[in-house]
Design an enzyme around this catalytic site. Structure first.
Site, PDB file in Angstrom:
ATOM      1  N   CYS A   1      73.746  39.601  25.436  1.00  0.00           N
ATOM      2  CA  CYS A   1      72.696  38.893  24.698  1.00  0.00           C
ATOM      3  C   CYS A   1      72.365  39.673  23.434  1.00  0.00           C
ATOM      4  O   CYS A   1      72.744  40.831  23.284  1.00  0.00           O
ATOM      5  CB  CYS A   1      71.434  38.756  25.545  1.00  0.00           C
ATOM      6  N   GLY A   2      71.649  39.035  22.541  1.00  0.00           N
ATOM      7  CA  GLY A   2      71.161  39.704  21.350  1.00  0.00           C
ATOM      8  C   GLY A   2      69.662  39.528  21.256  1.00  0.00           C
ATOM      9  O   GLY A   2      69.151  38.425  21.487  1.00  0.00           O
TER      10      GLY A   2
END
Length: 305
Positions: A2-3
């Site tokens: 994820c970011g």
């Protein structure tokens, strides 16, 4: 994978630019999570004694005017609301339990993404650029925000399962990583009366920290508790009404970078999400240390001044 991104504005003259600054940060994280995206914005407060209730109709169309009429009858007061794509923000009295019970019974397809005096949360499936454009992130104003792009690994790809998660008034959390003991922590919290909206491990972290806050712990202490209770590899970015915090686990295997100037504090999973911020050339830039709470608040800034 994820970011996550976060932006806390120290200079109130930049409040009108919050969404404009956050949008490219969120979009820059697309490769880390193209399945869905979301963001929590801390914006203008409603009239006194009222809260903002953000509702998502992501799984189907909603007749917002009918809902408004029903809420007016329930609460015996005039209801204001505005719509952003498949979400709507209702300005209602602070009768949270009554509103939650009514929505669950009469509009079960709707999901309450956020409740707070400042907080609004918008999240949906799709590429971050599309999600940001759909909700008009570029034009949003406020003092701080956090955002998340997701590649689903442990739960369904839907708006309800996406980040950020709100687990208390004006409390929001996004997470990069994975918790190894989230099922056990979830069971413990359920025994304490905590309810869940999804099977996402990030919601467990959000509910745990909010539960500790509800027990009178400070944000710093609640995050220290999380280090003892939550196993796994993670970086958290957290928003509360007056501030912003970042925490990595004791190993700090998940990437994170912080940057600070006199005007703002920002964090992201990768530096490239920070590269376009104004004044980044003069910013102090560092990797947050393992098991260390970093936090900022406007109240502390005011006291220091």
């Amino acid at each position: 994978m994820c970011g996550i991104v976060g932006l806390f504005l120290k200079n109130p003259e930049l409040d009108n630019s919050l969404g404009h600054l956050l949008t490219p940060m969120l979009v820059e994280m697309t490769e880390r999570g193209p399945d869905s995206a979301g963001f929590a914005v801390y914006g203008p407060q409603p009239p006194q004694a009222r809260l903002k209730y953000t509702l998502s109709g992501a799984d189907g169309a909603c007749d917002w005017p009918s809902l408004a009429a029903d809420l007016e009858q329930l609460l015996e007061t005039e209801v204001e609301y505005f719509v952003r794509a498949n979400h709507a923000v209702f300005i209602l009295p602070a009768q949270e339990a009554q509103v939650r019970e009514f929505i669950a019974a009469r509009y079960p397809d709707l999901h309450i993404t956020a409740i707070g005096s400042q907080l609004e949360i918008y999240k949906d499936t799709g590429l971050p650029a599309g999600v940001a454009a759909r909700f008009g992130l570029d034009g949003m104003i406020g003092s701080h925000a956090i955002g998340h792009t997701r590649m689903a690994t442990e739960s369904g790809i839907s708006g309800k399962h996406s980040h950020p998660f709100c687990s208390g008034r004006d409390f929001s959390l996004v997470h990069n990583g994975s918790l190894s003991n989230h099922n056990g922590v979830r069971d413990k919290l359920r025994h304490e009366g905590v309810t869940f909206d999804s099977d996402n491990d990030t919601e467990v972290a959000a509910r745990y920290i909010a539960h500790r806050l509800g027990r009178g712990r400070s944000l710093n202490d609640a995050l220290q508790d999380a280090l003892m209770e939550l196993d796994g590899f993670y970086t958290f970015a957290i928003g509360i009404a007056d501030g912003f915090a970042v925490l990595r686990d004791s190993i700090a295997a998940k990437p994170a970078v912080l940057a600070e100037t006199g005007d703002w504090v920002a964090m992201a999973s990768e530096y490239r999400a920070l590269a376009a911020l104004p004044g980044i050339e003069q910013a102090r830039i560092w990797d947050p240390k393992p098991a260390t709470v970093y936090s900022w608040s406007h109240e502390r800034m005011a006291r220091a001044a």
